[in-house]
Scaffold this motif. Structure first.
Motif, PDB file in Angstrom:
ATOM      1  N   ARG A  75       3.647   3.933  -4.817  1.00 17.58           N
ATOM      2  CA  ARG A  75       2.946   5.026  -5.486  1.00 17.58           C
ATOM      3  C   ARG A  75       3.248   5.086  -6.973  1.00 17.58           C
ATOM      4  O   ARG A  75       2.460   5.601  -7.746  1.00 17.58           O
ATOM      5  CB  ARG A  75       3.306   6.385  -4.862  1.00 17.58           C
ATOM      6  CG  ARG A  75       2.951   6.526  -3.409  1.00 17.58           C
ATOM      7  CD  ARG A  75       1.433   6.566  -3.217  1.00 17.58           C
ATOM      8  NE  ARG A  75       1.070   6.826  -1.850  1.00 17.58           N
ATOM      9  CZ  ARG A  75       0.646   5.913  -1.001  1.00 17.58           C
ATOM     10  NH1 ARG A  75       0.519   4.660  -1.371  1.00 17.58           N
ATOM     11  NH2 ARG A  75       0.340   6.235   0.238  1.00 17.58           N
ATOM     12  N   SER A  76       4.405   4.568  -7.376  1.00 20.57           N
ATOM     13  CA  SER A  76       4.803   4.638  -8.783  1.00 20.57           C
ATOM     14  C   SER A  76       5.488   3.344  -9.191  1.00 20.57           C
ATOM     15  O   SER A  76       6.294   2.797  -8.431  1.00 20.57           O
ATOM     16  CB  SER A  76       5.763   5.821  -8.984  1.00 20.57           C
ATOM     17  OG  SER A  76       6.160   5.897 -10.325  1.00 20.57           O
ATOM     18  N   ASN A  94       0.819  -1.210   0.000  1.00 14.97           N
ATOM     19  CA  ASN A  94       0.000   0.000   0.000  1.00 14.97           C
ATOM     20  C   ASN A  94       0.857   1.266   0.000  1.00 14.97           C
ATOM     21  O   ASN A  94       0.350   2.364  -0.169  1.00 14.97           O
ATOM     22  CB  ASN A  94      -0.978   0.009   1.170  1.00 14.97           C
ATOM     23  CG  ASN A  94      -0.274  -0.041   2.519  1.00 14.97           C
ATOM     24  OD1 ASN A  94       0.911  -0.332   2.595  1.00 14.97           O
ATOM     25  ND2 ASN A  94      -1.016   0.214   3.578  1.00 14.97           N
ATOM     26  N   LEU A  95       2.166   1.138   0.160  1.00 13.19           N
ATOM     27  CA  LEU A  95       3.079   2.281   0.113  1.00 13.19           C
ATOM     28  C   LEU A  95       3.579   2.570  -1.302  1.00 13.19           C
ATOM     29  O   LEU A  95       4.166   3.622  -1.536  1.00 13.19           O
ATOM     30  CB  LEU A  95       4.275   2.039   1.039  1.00 13.19           C
ATOM     31  CG  LEU A  95       3.941   1.793   2.521  1.00 13.19           C
ATOM     32  CD1 LEU A  95       5.211   1.475   3.298  1.00 13.19           C
ATOM     33  CD2 LEU A  95       3.240   3.004   3.106  1.00 13.19           C
ATOM     34  N   GLU A 129      -3.340   2.347  -4.338  1.00 12.74           N
ATOM     35  CA  GLU A 129      -2.762   3.666  -4.070  1.00 12.74           C
ATOM     36  C   GLU A 129      -1.779   4.098  -5.152  1.00 12.74           C
ATOM     37  O   GLU A 129      -1.190   5.176  -5.065  1.00 12.74           O
ATOM     38  CB  GLU A 129      -2.055   3.670  -2.704  1.00 12.74           C
ATOM     39  CG  GLU A 129      -2.982   3.405  -1.538  1.00 12.74           C
ATOM     40  CD  GLU A 129      -4.044   4.489  -1.373  1.00 12.74           C
ATOM     41  OE1 GLU A 129      -3.722   5.673  -1.585  1.00 12.74           O
ATOM     42  OE2 GLU A 129      -5.188   4.145  -1.042  1.00 12.74           O
ATOM     43  N   LEU A 130      -1.608   3.271  -6.184  1.00 12.17           N
ATOM     44  CA  LEU A 130      -0.664   3.576  -7.260  1.00 12.17           C
ATOM     45  C   LEU A 130      -1.102   4.829  -8.014  1.00 12.17           C
ATOM     46  O   LEU A 130      -2.265   4.974  -8.377  1.00 12.17           O
ATOM     47  CB  LEU A 130      -0.592   2.384  -8.216  1.00 12.17           C
ATOM     48  CG  LEU A 130       0.651   2.254  -9.086  1.00 12.17           C
ATOM     49  CD1 LEU A 130       1.886   2.048  -8.230  1.00 12.17           C
ATOM     50  CD2 LEU A 130       0.492   1.082 -10.034  1.00 12.17           C
ATOM     51  N   ILE A 131      -0.160   5.733  -8.240  1.00 14.89           N
ATOM     52  CA  ILE A 131      -0.439   6.984  -8.945  1.00 14.89           C
ATOM     53  C   ILE A 131       0.038   6.908 -10.390  1.00 14.89           C
ATOM     54  O   ILE A 131      -0.607   7.427 -11.292  1.00 14.89           O
ATOM     55  CB  ILE A 131       0.231   8.170  -8.210  1.00 14.89           C
ATOM     56  CG1 ILE A 131      -0.432   8.368  -6.858  1.00 14.89           C
ATOM     57  CG2 ILE A 131       0.158   9.439  -9.043  1.00 14.89           C
ATOM     58  CD1 ILE A 131       0.273   9.375  -5.961  1.00 14.89           C
ATOM     59  N   SER A 132       1.159   6.232 -10.609  1.00 14.33           N
ATOM     60  CA  SER A 132       1.742   6.150 -11.951  1.00 14.33           C
ATOM     61  C   SER A 132       2.099   4.708 -12.277  1.00 14.33           C
ATOM     62  O   SER A 132       2.767   4.035 -11.487  1.00 14.33           O
ATOM     63  CB  SER A 132       2.997   7.030 -12.016  1.00 14.33           C
ATOM     64  OG  SER A 132       3.624   6.899 -13.265  1.00 14.33           O
ATOM     65  N   SER A 183      -6.633   6.036  -7.706  1.00 17.77           N
ATOM     66  CA  SER A 183      -5.610   7.072  -7.540  1.00 17.77           C
ATOM     67  C   SER A 183      -4.751   7.277  -8.777  1.00 17.77           C
ATOM     68  O   SER A 183      -3.913   8.171  -8.804  1.00 17.77           O
ATOM     69  CB  SER A 183      -4.695   6.721  -6.361  1.00 17.77           C
ATOM     70  OG  SER A 183      -5.437   6.651  -5.169  1.00 17.77           O
TER      71      SER A 183
END
Length: 171
Positions: free
Chosen positions: A12-13, A9-10, A34-37, A58
């Motif tokens: 992000r990319s 969950n940490l 929680e992935l942004i990219s 996200s």
């Protein structure tokens, strides 16, 4: 071997571009909510875009370009409301781009090199896809008939204007 089950969950990319990865996109990637990219471009990925990609609320950037992905764009992708960058170009995707303001707002180049139709692509793409898929009509045919008719009419009027002037002035 370390297992990262509790720390996912940490993340992000994720950029796994240009790695010659093959096979299908693992459905487990969609659990990274929680992935942004997400960049999986320039690989040898096949199969479909996972339907659950729409659950990755996200996501702001998705790049699956230059792979061998097939089938259609999942309907769920139109619900990615934060998506600001999308590149699905140069795959084997086909069908209509899902309706929804999100996917229609991207530049048409985001869909190049596929057999897609619908907004934001120009109409000529959808006519070409219909022919390629054995579909019925070609919207451009009617326009071309009028174009040729206009050219023929213009030539005839121009020719007779010059010819009539020469004949009349001769007297």
């Amino acid at each position: 071997m370390l297992e990262y089950g509790t720390n996912l969950n940490l993340v992000r990319s994720m950029d796994l571009s240009n790695n010659k990865l093959s096979g299908e996109i693992p459905v487990e990637v969609t659990s990274l909510v929680e992935l942004i990219s997400l960049n999986l471009s320039h690989n040898l990925l096949t199969g479909i875009i996972p339907e659950k990609i729409g659950e990755m609320r996200s996501l702001e950037s998705v790049d699956f370009s230059v792979n061998k992905l097939s089938d259609s764009i999942p309907e769920s992708m139109s619900s990615l409301s934060f998506l600001s960058h999308l590149n699905l170009s140069y795959n084997n995707l086909s069908g209509e781009i899902p309706l929804g303001t999100q996917l229609e707002s991207f530049d048409p180049s985001s869909y190049n090199g596929n057999h897609l139709y619908g907004l934001p692509l120009p109409k000529k793409h959808s006519a070409n896809v219909a022919i390629h898929n054995g579909g019925g009509g070609n919207d451009n045919g009617f326009e071309m008939e009028w174009f040729y008719f206009g050219m023929l009419y213009g030539f005839g009027m121009g020719f007779w204007s010059v010819f009539a002037t020469v004949v009349i002035n001769r007297r």
